[in-house]
Design a protein around this motif. Sequence first.
Motif, short mmCIF file in Angstrom:
data_model
loop_
_atom_site.label_atom_id
_atom_site.label_comp_id
_atom_site.label_asym_id
_atom_site.label_seq_id
_atom_site.Cartn_x
_atom_site.Cartn_y
_atom_site.Cartn_z
N UNK A 1 0.83 -1.21 0.00
CA UNK A 1 0.00 0.00 0.00
C UNK A 1 0.86 1.25 0.00
N UNK A 2 1.86 1.29 0.88
CA UNK A 2 2.71 2.47 1.01
C UNK A 2 3.48 2.75 -0.28
N UNK A 3 3.92 1.69 -0.95
CA UNK A 3 4.64 1.86 -2.22
C UNK A 3 3.72 2.43 -3.29
N UNK A 4 2.49 1.90 -3.35
CA UNK A 4 1.55 2.40 -4.37
C UNK A 4 1.27 3.89 -4.17
N UNK A 5 1.09 4.30 -2.94
CA UNK A 5 0.81 5.71 -2.65
C UNK A 5 2.00 6.59 -3.01
N UNK B 1 1.11 10.67 -4.41
CA UNK B 1 -0.01 11.17 -3.62
C UNK B 1 0.51 12.02 -2.47
N UNK B 2 -0.06 13.20 -2.32
CA UNK B 2 0.29 14.12 -1.24
C UNK B 2 -0.73 13.95 -0.12
N UNK C 1 -4.04 3.46 -3.43
CA UNK C 1 -4.14 3.10 -2.00
C UNK C 1 -4.31 4.34 -1.13
N UNK C 2 -4.90 5.39 -1.70
CA UNK C 2 -5.09 6.62 -0.94
C UNK C 2 -6.07 6.43 0.21
#
Length: 392
Positions: free
Chosen positions: A195-199, A204-205, A294-295
């Motif tokens: 998830x963190x990698x996708x964001x 994404x800010x 994944x926001x």
Amino acid sequence: MTRGQRPAAGVARAATGTDALRSGAWDRLNGAHLYTSAAWLTAFAELGGMTPVSAVSGDGTAGAVGYDARTAGVNPRYTHAWLYEDALLAPVGSFAMLGGCSGYAGHLPHVAGAPAASRREALAAVVDEIRSPVTLLAHLTGEEAAQVVGAELLSGAPAPVLGMVTSELDLTGMREFDDYLGSLTRSSRSTVRADLRRTADAGVDVRVERLADVLEEVAPLLGSVQAHHGHDGSAAGAAGYLHLCLHGDLAAHAFAVVARTQGRAVAFALGYRWHDTVFMRVSGLDYDVAGRTAAYFATYFYTPVRLALEWGCVRVDLGGEALESKTRRGGALVPRWSLSTGASVDRARARAVTAARLADVRAVAGSAVTDGRVAAWQRLHQDLDGPARSTG
């Protein structure tokens, strides 16, 4: 004590409205329970049309809150028809709705070790003031439901049912986000890192902001979620609800986590810092973008976890819905039990309703619901029910 009789000194007196909640005594009894706090009850009274009836025991150790409720005018998940399904043998038009009106976390405020007599006194004062033969205490934890039944806080034999299951994340003993990651299974850690990698890869800010500053920007996102679940999806309706959520004293505790791509909001979550808990209330999404990036998880899970750790909180209350996503990221399941007196309930059917809901939760949450946990929850229903009865 009968209605109209003057209470003796030291006996609980019921009060209608919010004035009695504002002295500070109510919140001292209520503690860490957001959804029965003076701030929350006042917001729903002043903007939501829900006028509370409250009482505190004569010795000051216990309180109760309730509403003279009409089934047609309350959240469906606080109605007998929704909770008991086909176990309800006759419609309920009005009832005393006890322990709160929203948040799916009912509670009867009290200090640790409060005498059962004091808790009965406060609750009886509220029930007597409302004067309905039907009562409903909705969405209690198993521990509190057992206290209500064991101490006979409600007169009569309450009919229990598992209303829903919520989720919370226990952060006890954790100081940093890596501690949270380390508490997860290998599979869950992989999910979180993905998830963190996708964001990050999507640029994404993610920022924490005052809800009042971004309310109009994020209201359409909440409307999108509401429409997805079959409710009013208008931005105006969503904005009205968000205004309620920051009304009065709630504003000081509320925060918004907003995710943007190229300057446009694509996901947000509303939460509250309340005592030792971060309560996550609602989310708003652009489903297409939030899903790819994944926001949703960045705003509803990971940033609130970081905030909770920064603030020294010990848990994140994740609410209901999306249980599979929550358990995969470390959330524990919390069954919420409802109790009613005066309604015509087939107790055998109510046990079947509980069993069906457990099966539904297991289908969604998978390995998080073990055979042992299902058996324990079924035993709790039996304990709450006492000797089998056909109707209540």
